[in-house]
Design an enzyme around this catalytic site. Sequence first.
Site, PDB file in Angstrom:
ATOM      1  N   ASP A 251       2.235   1.603   3.204  1.00 15.74           N
ATOM      2  CA  ASP A 251       3.437   1.117   3.951  1.00 15.74           C
ATOM      3  C   ASP A 251       4.648   1.458   3.409  1.00 15.74           C
ATOM      4  O   ASP A 251       5.451   1.090   4.591  1.00 15.74           O
ATOM      5  CB  ASP A 251       3.026  -0.423   2.758  1.00 15.74           C
ATOM      6  CG  ASP A 251       1.504  -1.058   3.535  1.00 15.74           C
ATOM      7  OD1 ASP A 251       0.848  -0.495   4.276  1.00 15.74           O
ATOM      8  OD2 ASP A 251       1.076  -2.090   2.467  1.00 15.74           O
TER       9      ASP A 251
ATOM     10  N   HIS B 206       0.609  -1.679  -0.224  1.00 18.15           N
ATOM     11  CA  HIS B 206      -0.160  -0.273  -0.298  1.00 18.15           C
ATOM     12  C   HIS B 206       0.685   1.511  -0.289  1.00 18.15           C
ATOM     13  O   HIS B 206       1.910   1.347   0.716  1.00 18.15           O
ATOM     14  CB  HIS B 206      -1.301   0.088   1.115  1.00 18.15           C
ATOM     15  CG  HIS B 206      -2.041  -1.349   1.587  1.00 18.15           C
ATOM     16  ND1 HIS B 206      -1.287  -2.029   2.651  1.00 18.15           N
ATOM     17  CD2 HIS B 206      -3.147  -0.941   1.566  1.00 18.15           C
ATOM     18  CE1 HIS B 206      -2.483  -2.572   2.526  1.00 18.15           C
ATOM     19  NE2 HIS B 206      -3.591  -2.132   1.842  1.00 18.15           N
TER      20      HIS B 206
HETATM   21  C1  XLS Z   1      -8.171  -6.664   3.913  1.00 21.02           C
HETATM   22  C2  XLS Z   1      -7.593  -7.370   2.589  1.00 21.02           C
HETATM   23  C3  XLS Z   1      -6.383  -5.784   2.305  1.00 21.02           C
HETATM   24  C4  XLS Z   1      -6.380  -5.840   0.629  1.00 21.02           C
HETATM   25  C5  XLS Z   1      -5.219  -4.799   0.635  1.00 21.02           C
HETATM   26  O1  XLS Z   1      -8.481  -7.246   4.858  1.00 21.02           O
HETATM   27  O2  XLS Z   1      -7.276  -8.068   2.583  1.00 21.02           O
HETATM   28  O3  XLS Z   1      -5.013  -6.246   3.295  1.00 21.02           O
HETATM   29  O4  XLS Z   1      -5.383  -6.689   0.571  1.00 21.02           O
HETATM   30  O5  XLS Z   1      -5.673  -3.425   0.842  1.00 21.02           O
END
Ligand code: XLS
Length: 447
Positions: free
Chosen positions: A106, A103
Amino acid sequence: MVEFFADVPGRIPFGGPEAAADLAYRAYDPDRLVLGKRMEDHLRPAVCYWHSFASPGMDIFGQGTFDRPWIDPGVDPMGAARQKMDAAFEFIAKLGVPFFCFHDTDMAPAGADYAETKRNLEAMVEYAAEHMRRTGIRLLWGTANLFGHPRFAAGAATNPDPEAFAYAAAQVKNAIDATHRLGGVNYVLWGGREGYETLLNTRLRREAEQLARFLTLVVEYKHQIGFKGAILVEPKPQEPTKHQYDYDVAAVHGFLERYGLVGEVFVNIEANHATLAGHSFHHEVVYAIDHGIFGSIDANRGDPQCGWDTDQFPNSVEEMSLVLFEILRAGGFTTGGFNFDAKLRRQSIDRSDLFHAHVGGLDTLAQSLLVAARLIEEGALEQARDERYAAWSGPLGRGIIERNLTLADLEQQVVAGTIDPHPVSGRQERLENLVNRTLWRALGTGH
Ligand code: XLS
Ligand code: CA
Ligand code: CA
């Protein structure tokens, strides 16, 4: 450069099923050919940045527990971001995995305003590009965090305030630029806040229109900049909101059909989200494949007793084999792969626990691939499905599907006595035994 995972001196070796060392692959052998293709190319595994490097191991009742010096609040934010990235690339290289996912938030810290946040991300993207060049690690997908900041509490694309929509649009544009710059092969949108807490304050139809507009803008931008990766939507039924619009693969498929986005947008299916939606992971994958929207996988598992998203590492060969069987049957991944969207338990505090988790997950995928390949080679499941539907290739079946026969025509044939259906066995238990035999053979526990 500082070594963050000094307990693991080099790349995790393949040691085979009888390997003595704890940290060795028993099944994951990247170059091994399975149905004529390298294991790594079948699985296209990825490590995720958020759970593995950005989380200190907190839960809603307690603070972080993990030993992660790069998250130390005493380090200046950009210095910490660089350390985190050094740790991430050291880890992924030692694990020997070809891909990662991130992300925007991140990778780069928020600045005092949008312009500074954007500069931070751009600088970290250049830093990532260097690491990628050095290690050969590639980007499976990038995404934007449109759920953490308070400005998105009432949704991003579906927010009642168009300024929140616009802010989210800016953020996604930047995250797509970052993904494009790093040669990413997919871009993911997970609508964690695209849903509602209560219908009392919600206009469902208006929010759907907004969401469709957002997705259309994303697709248009992708083409405008020549981004060749796939745009993926990740379904999840609830959590954090009470109800999320991208509830499951079927809901996403209906949405894409309604707004003319089939062929442009595919799905990223997460195992734990499938179970939260009341489906099996297997179901979600088959649904996506059969409707032409299969994209990628977030590999993890839930807990049978917990009703929330526990995001544990996958460890069931039984479950994963059938998923891999369907993927192989469909010709394998194109842009997708298996991203470990999975996190350690809060008590797994050592840095080396990250290795144990991923090694186990990869071995589970690799072992499942071997079972799936056998199921394909043996052909019995395919044959059973073919036989079950064989009559649809005959004159009656073709007449119905090709629209030559009306309800009245069909009634006439029934009246004339030429139609008299006889139930046949679905042979479920026989097929279950067949799958088990293949599983046991592949695992070396039966003949
Ligand atoms: C949350 C999601 C998230 C997505 C990416 O439950 O899995 O991590 O994969 O934003
Ligand atoms: Ca996910
Ligand atoms: Ca999840």
